[in-house]
Design a protein around this motif. Structure first.
Motif, PDB file in Angstrom:
ATOM      1  N   LYS A   1       0.849  -1.206   0.000  1.00 54.14           N
ATOM      2  CA  LYS A   1       0.000   0.000   0.000  1.00 54.14           C
ATOM      3  C   LYS A   1       0.883   1.254   0.000  1.00 54.14           C
ATOM      4  CE  LYS A   1      -0.537  -0.229   5.009  1.00 54.14           C
ATOM      5  NZ  LYS A   1      -1.339  -0.903   6.014  1.00 54.14           N
TER       6      LYS A   1
ATOM      7  N   ASN B   1      -4.417  -2.635   0.665  1.00 56.93           N
ATOM      8  CA  ASN B   1      -5.508  -2.272   1.577  1.00 56.93           C
ATOM      9  C   ASN B   1      -6.663  -1.539   0.915  1.00 56.93           C
ATOM     10  OD1 ASN B   1      -3.152  -2.612   3.339  1.00 56.93           O
ATOM     11  ND2 ASN B   1      -4.597  -1.997   4.922  1.00 56.93           N
TER      12      ASN B   1
ATOM     13  N   ILE C   1      -6.210  -6.976   2.027  1.00 56.39           N
ATOM     14  CA  ILE C   1      -6.133  -7.046   3.499  1.00 56.39           C
ATOM     15  C   ILE C   1      -6.817  -5.855   4.175  1.00 56.39           C
ATOM     16  CG2 ILE C   1      -3.993  -8.403   3.491  1.00 56.39           C
ATOM     17  CD1 ILE C   1      -2.475  -5.807   4.156  1.00 56.39           C
TER      18      ILE C   1
ATOM     19  N   MET D   1      -7.511 -14.163   9.889  1.00 55.51           N
ATOM     20  CA  MET D   1      -6.547 -13.059   9.910  1.00 55.51           C
ATOM     21  C   MET D   1      -6.808 -12.235  11.162  1.00 55.51           C
ATOM     22  SD  MET D   1      -6.257  -9.535   9.313  1.00 55.51           S
ATOM     23  CE  MET D   1      -6.563  -8.506   7.893  1.00 55.51           C
TER      24      MET D   1
ATOM     25  N   ILE E   1      -5.375  -8.602  13.521  1.00 54.35           N
ATOM     26  CA  ILE E   1      -4.493  -7.458  13.768  1.00 54.35           C
ATOM     27  C   ILE E   1      -4.558  -7.162  15.269  1.00 54.35           C
ATOM     28  CG2 ILE E   1      -3.940  -5.067  13.136  1.00 54.35           C
ATOM     29  CD1 ILE E   1      -5.841  -5.389  10.717  1.00 54.35           C
TER      30      ILE E   1
ATOM     31  N   MET F   1       2.887  -8.473  11.614  1.00 60.38           N
ATOM     32  CA  MET F   1       3.278  -7.373  10.750  1.00 60.38           C
ATOM     33  C   MET F   1       4.727  -7.022  11.129  1.00 60.38           C
ATOM     34  SD  MET F   1      -0.439  -5.506  10.750  1.00 60.38           S
ATOM     35  CE  MET F   1      -0.061  -4.044  11.633  1.00 60.38           C
ATOM     36  N   SER F   2       5.224  -5.876  10.639  1.00 57.03           N
ATOM     37  CA  SER F   2       6.639  -5.569  10.876  1.00 57.03           C
ATOM     38  C   SER F   2       7.032  -5.618  12.360  1.00 57.03           C
ATOM     39  CB  SER F   2       6.970  -4.178  10.318  1.00 57.03           C
ATOM     40  OG  SER F   2       6.839  -4.183   8.921  1.00 57.03           O
TER      41      SER F   2
ATOM     42  N   ARG G   1       2.289 -10.467   7.107  1.00 62.24           N
ATOM     43  CA  ARG G   1       1.986  -9.325   6.228  1.00 62.24           C
ATOM     44  C   ARG G   1       2.940  -8.180   6.578  1.00 62.24           C
ATOM     45  NH1 ARG G   1      -2.656 -10.421   9.185  1.00 62.24           N
ATOM     46  NH2 ARG G   1      -2.332  -8.385  10.116  1.00 62.24           N
ATOM     47  N   ILE G   2       3.973  -8.018   5.766  1.00 61.78           N
ATOM     48  CA  ILE G   2       5.032  -7.081   6.131  1.00 61.78           C
ATOM     49  C   ILE G   2       5.099  -5.912   5.147  1.00 61.78           C
ATOM     50  CG2 ILE G   2       7.492  -6.845   6.667  1.00 61.78           C
ATOM     51  CD1 ILE G   2       6.060  -8.881   8.470  1.00 61.78           C
ATOM     52  N   GLY G   3       4.937  -4.704   5.665  1.00 64.95           N
ATOM     53  CA  GLY G   3       5.038  -3.495   4.854  1.00 64.95           C
ATOM     54  C   GLY G   3       6.325  -2.740   5.127  1.00 64.95           C
ATOM     55  N   LYS G   4       6.326  -2.002   6.251  1.00 62.95           N
ATOM     56  CA  LYS G   4       7.445  -1.100   6.577  1.00 62.95           C
ATOM     57  C   LYS G   4       8.815  -1.762   6.526  1.00 62.95           C
ATOM     58  CE  LYS G   4       5.548   0.201  10.376  1.00 62.95           C
ATOM     59  NZ  LYS G   4       4.755   0.736  11.460  1.00 62.95           N
TER      60      LYS G   4
ATOM     61  N   ARG H   1       5.821   4.551   5.498  1.00 65.35           N
ATOM     62  CA  ARG H   1       4.851   5.182   4.600  1.00 65.35           C
ATOM     63  C   ARG H   1       4.630   6.622   5.006  1.00 65.35           C
ATOM     64  NH1 ARG H   1       3.094  -0.029   5.585  1.00 65.35           N
ATOM     65  NH2 ARG H   1       2.027   0.691   7.441  1.00 65.35           N
TER      66      ARG H   1
END
Ligand SMILES: *Cc1c(COP(=O)(O)O)cnc(C)c1O
Length: 229
Positions: A37, A58, A82, A161, A163, A203-204, A219-222, A228
């Motif tokens: 995202k 997202n 997600i 899932m 969070i 996540m991260s 689910r890894i972004g950063k 972001r």
């Protein structure tokens, strides 16, 4: 900066491997999703160059633009949705993603099923666990939705899932309990339905505790793409 995405992916894979060994989990069964995202096509392509093919988005509107561009390039990307599902976005989600992680009621499940076309494989579906502010989970609700998803031919129930709330020192114990509760619900569902094989958790900031508690989809972004806006 140029090759930092590939370096980050390598680093995360090592973390996954070491954590899996520590907690006696099968590292080969832990799947890494890159949460893209707010990230550009160029950044996504850098991850693809590191053999990353699972991507998660997202926002349906943002995702569809990227999916269309990248489809033309014939990469074998697997797209995961997600984000929060708005009812008027169910068509985009049902027709452009392989996975949907954020199904939280039966009304949305039915809409996704209706829009999923027959020439596509059934949409891999995860029920998003609703964790309340006090870290309570209503597991009855999850079992109800799972029965409904199971009855829909164009959806394939794969798991859950979650969070979890951010770990802070004051509530650390309570939140660790939440991870255990999630794993318990997952194992119960798995006993009930043979199609269930996926716990999308981590996540991260919580990779290790997620793996410890049975996650097999991170689910890894950063930690892959950087912060972001
Ligand atoms: C943004 C997001 C992630 C990735 O979070 P990071 O902290 O960037 O790793 C994972 N899951 C969901 C549902 C998200 O919205």
């Amino acid at each position: 900066m140029n090759n930092s995405i590939s370096k980050n992916i390598k680093k995360i894979k090592i973390t996954i491997q070491k954590t899996a060994e520590k907690y006696k989990k099968d590292k080969k069964k832990i799947r890494l999703l890159a949460v893209s995202k707010q990230k550009s096509i160029i950044e996504i392509e850098k991850a693809i160059n590191s053999n990353q093919f699972d991507f998660a988005e997202n926002y349906a509107q943002e995702a569809i633009k990227k999916i269309k561009i990248l489809n033309k390039k014939k990469y074998k990307i697997i797209w995961h949705f997600i984000g929060k599902i708005q009812s008027n976005k169910t068509k985009i989600i049902a027709q452009n993603f392989s996975w949907c992680h954020s199904i939280c009621n039966s009304r949305i499940a039915i809409k996704l099923n209706n829009y999923r076309t027959k020439e596509l494989l059934p949409l891999n579906s995860l029920i998003q666990i609703n964790i309340k502010k006090n870290n309570e989970i209503d597991d009855k609700e999850i079992y109800n939705i799972s029965d409904i998803i199971k009855s829909l031919p164009n959806l394939k129930l794969r798991g859950i899932m979650a969070i979890p709330n951010k770990i802070n020192k004051k509530k650390e114990k309570e939140i660790k309990e939440t991870y255990k509760k999630i794993e318990k619900i997952y194992n119960k569902l798995k006993e009930k339905y043979s199609s269930i094989d996926t716990l999308s958790l981590g996540m991260s900031n919580d990779i290790r505790i997620a793996i410890k508690n049975g996650s097999n989809m991170l689910r890894i972004g950063k930690s892959i793409f950087g912060n972001r806006k």
